[in-house]
Design an enzyme around this catalytic site. Structure first.
Site, mmCIF file in Angstrom:
data_model
loop_
_atom_site.group_PDB
_atom_site.id
_atom_site.type_symbol
_atom_site.label_atom_id
_atom_site.label_comp_id
_atom_site.label_asym_id
_atom_site.label_seq_id
_atom_site.Cartn_x
_atom_site.Cartn_y
_atom_site.Cartn_z
ATOM 1 N N SER A 61 110.829 -17.179 23.314
ATOM 2 C CA SER A 61 110.408 -17.830 21.952
ATOM 3 C C SER A 61 110.564 -19.542 21.953
ATOM 4 O O SER A 61 111.483 -19.867 22.518
ATOM 5 C CB SER A 61 111.036 -17.266 20.844
ATOM 6 O OG SER A 61 110.891 -17.856 19.556
ATOM 7 N N TYR A 107 104.221 -21.468 19.014
ATOM 8 C CA TYR A 107 104.002 -21.741 17.792
ATOM 9 C C TYR A 107 103.189 -23.076 17.788
ATOM 10 O O TYR A 107 103.469 -24.017 18.836
ATOM 11 C CB TYR A 107 104.851 -21.780 16.686
ATOM 12 C CG TYR A 107 105.542 -20.469 16.404
ATOM 13 C CD1 TYR A 107 105.189 -19.465 15.749
ATOM 14 C CD2 TYR A 107 107.016 -20.277 16.754
ATOM 15 C CE1 TYR A 107 105.737 -18.282 15.721
ATOM 16 C CE2 TYR A 107 107.610 -19.144 16.585
ATOM 17 C CZ TYR A 107 106.758 -17.969 15.904
ATOM 18 O OH TYR A 107 107.488 -16.675 15.654
ATOM 19 N N THR A 154 101.336 -17.297 18.990
ATOM 20 C CA THR A 154 101.562 -16.428 17.831
ATOM 21 C C THR A 154 100.613 -16.978 16.812
ATOM 22 O O THR A 154 100.966 -18.338 16.592
ATOM 23 C CB THR A 154 103.041 -16.429 17.471
ATOM 24 O OG1 THR A 154 103.557 -15.455 18.598
ATOM 25 C CG2 THR A 154 103.234 -15.685 16.216
ATOM 26 N N LYS A 183 99.020 -13.486 20.126
ATOM 27 C CA LYS A 183 99.681 -12.462 19.340
ATOM 28 C C LYS A 183 99.646 -12.495 17.999
ATOM 29 O O LYS A 183 99.829 -13.546 17.268
ATOM 30 C CB LYS A 183 101.131 -12.598 19.871
ATOM 31 C CG LYS A 183 102.072 -11.649 19.288
ATOM 32 C CD LYS A 183 103.652 -11.788 19.937
ATOM 33 C CE LYS A 183 104.811 -10.847 19.325
ATOM 34 N NZ LYS A 183 105.025 -11.473 17.783
ATOM 35 N N HIS A 233 104.180 -8.935 13.558
ATOM 36 C CA HIS A 233 105.137 -9.792 13.486
ATOM 37 C C HIS A 233 106.486 -8.877 13.215
ATOM 38 O O HIS A 233 107.240 -9.289 12.196
ATOM 39 C CB HIS A 233 105.042 -10.823 12.656
ATOM 40 C CG HIS A 233 105.752 -12.116 13.188
ATOM 41 N ND1 HIS A 233 105.284 -13.142 13.722
ATOM 42 C CD2 HIS A 233 107.302 -12.248 13.264
ATOM 43 C CE1 HIS A 233 105.946 -14.198 13.911
ATOM 44 N NE2 HIS A 233 107.447 -13.609 14.002
#
Length: 394
Positions: A116, A139, A165, A261, A285
């Site tokens: 992440s 992100y 994402t 995603k 999520h």
């Protein structure tokens, strides 16, 4: 002493549900609820698992199943089992070994680890502890320069793929966290001191290791020593103006396998394929964003039918059993992603707990493949699954 106790606990865990119960016992309530909880009434969280009960497996018998092949290829990497470890933020909350432990466990299991971008371990440090296949999840920050920095660092560190994402223009309303007054790092206060003191293993790791920070943005203006409210921090730092044009730029800038995603509709899946992604990850999520959104498995067949011949389709959400994996692959997924399943292992016993979670999933997939009369995950298709008139209870 803690290691001995953890080994005994893990040896008694025979399912992901067992690991969840062990993690709940070891972690302070607020920390466990951050891992386990979801948005608002948590309807979507429940459906993510329950909707697998809408499908039943159709076994074939008198098949030689002496050799079962679980390997597949996804996002440019050959993996030994059809599951990828999903990106999960701030893993050091659950065990002081955090993302390093998960990356090492993924390499031992011969599969891909997704880091992440809001991890407590840096892109470079993960590359230093694992030679296995790795994907960096992104992100879109308000400071777009961070994206260029991340892409360059991932390339220099040998990451296989990138994953964007798209379902987080702002954080969902995670009411367990609000009720618990959850902060990052966790704050020990009068309201939770007894609960925390009753978890000495977690507390010792928390107190004897460096304070956690968002390592990948260290040095950027958005870095924070104290994140406090995860919801407020996400809303303040992530850019809600993300568009398809932004993703097209990232795909071109990266020049390698690229996944999107958060897809839940056929229209978005087609748009993603047209934009040039390598893979579509069907995900809500983990139910942590829009409550009452569809479960990934419920939309998987339609999305796989629409774009499965153009891009790889990966299912993320609700995976707790090997039979869930077999159903997903039979319905058109190339592989699955799992997050909470391995986090329960991490929370229960660190790296050994993640090892245990992955061992359980692999064993369940192989055993149930044999029982279904299928010798390779690449052979799974609609012949092995059907939708029932009424979903089974989960």
């Amino acid at each position: 002493m803690f290691d001995y106790i953890n080994d005994r606990i893990l040896s008694g865990c025979h399912s992901i549900a067992d690991l969840r119960r062990a993690a709940k016992r070891r972690l302070p309530r607020a920390v466990f609820d951050y891992m386990d909880g979801a948005a608002e009434d948590e309807v979507t969280l429940y459906r993510n698992q329950a909707d697998f009960g809408r499908y039943e497996l159709l076994p074939r018998f008198l098949v030689d199943v002496g050799n079962v092949d679980l390997s597949t290829r996804v996002l440019g990497a050959d993996i030994d089992a059809p599951f990828i470890l999903a990106p999960t933020g701030m893993s050091r909350l659950f065990h002081h070994t955090g993302e390093r432990a998960v990356a090492r466990a993924a390499q031992k299991a011969g599969t891909m680890y997704s880091l992440s971008s809001v991890s407590t371990t840096s892109i470079e440090d993960i590359a230093g502890v694992s030679d296995g296949a790795k994907m960096l999840q992104l992100y879109v920050w308000r400071d777009r320069g961070i994206l260029k920095d991340f892409i360059q660092r991932a390339r220099a560190s040998g990451y296989t793929a990138l994953c964007l994402t798209v379902d987080l223009p702002l954080a969902g309303q995670r009411e367990r966290d609000l009720k618990n007054g959850f902060t990052v790092p966790p704050q020990i206060r009068l309201s939770n001191i007894l609960d925390t003191m009753l978890r000495p293993d977690w507390l010792w790791g928390f107190l004897t290791h460096p304070r956690m920070t968002l390592e990948n943005v260290r040095g950027h203006a958005i870095a924070a020593k104290n994140l406090f409210s995860v919801i407020d921090y996400t809303t303040a730092q992530f850019d809600p103006s993300l568009t398809w044009d932004d993703m097209a730029w990232m795909i071109q800038e990266w020049g390698g396998p690229f996944a999107i995603k958060g897809i839940l509709s056929v229209d978005d899946a087609r748009r993603a394929a047209d934009t040039g992604v390598s893979a579509v990850i069907i995900s809500n999520h983990g139910g942590r964003q829009l409550d009452h959104s569809p479960s990934p498995v419920s939309v998987l067949p339609a999305i796989a039918d629409a774009v499965g011949d153009r891009v790889e389709v990966i299912l993320d959400g609700g995976i707790r059993r090997g039979t869930d994996v077999i159903k997903a692959l039979s319905l058109g997924a190339r592989a699955v992603m799992t997050g909470r399943a391995y986090l329960f292992g991490l929370g229960a016993g660190g790296e050994a707990g993640v090892d245990r979670a992955l061992e359980l999933l692999r064993a369940e997939i192989k055993r149930n493949m044999m029982l279904a009369g299928c010798t390779s995950v690449r052979q799974l298709d609609g012949r092995y699954v059907r939708e029932t008139a009424q979903g089974a209870a989960y």
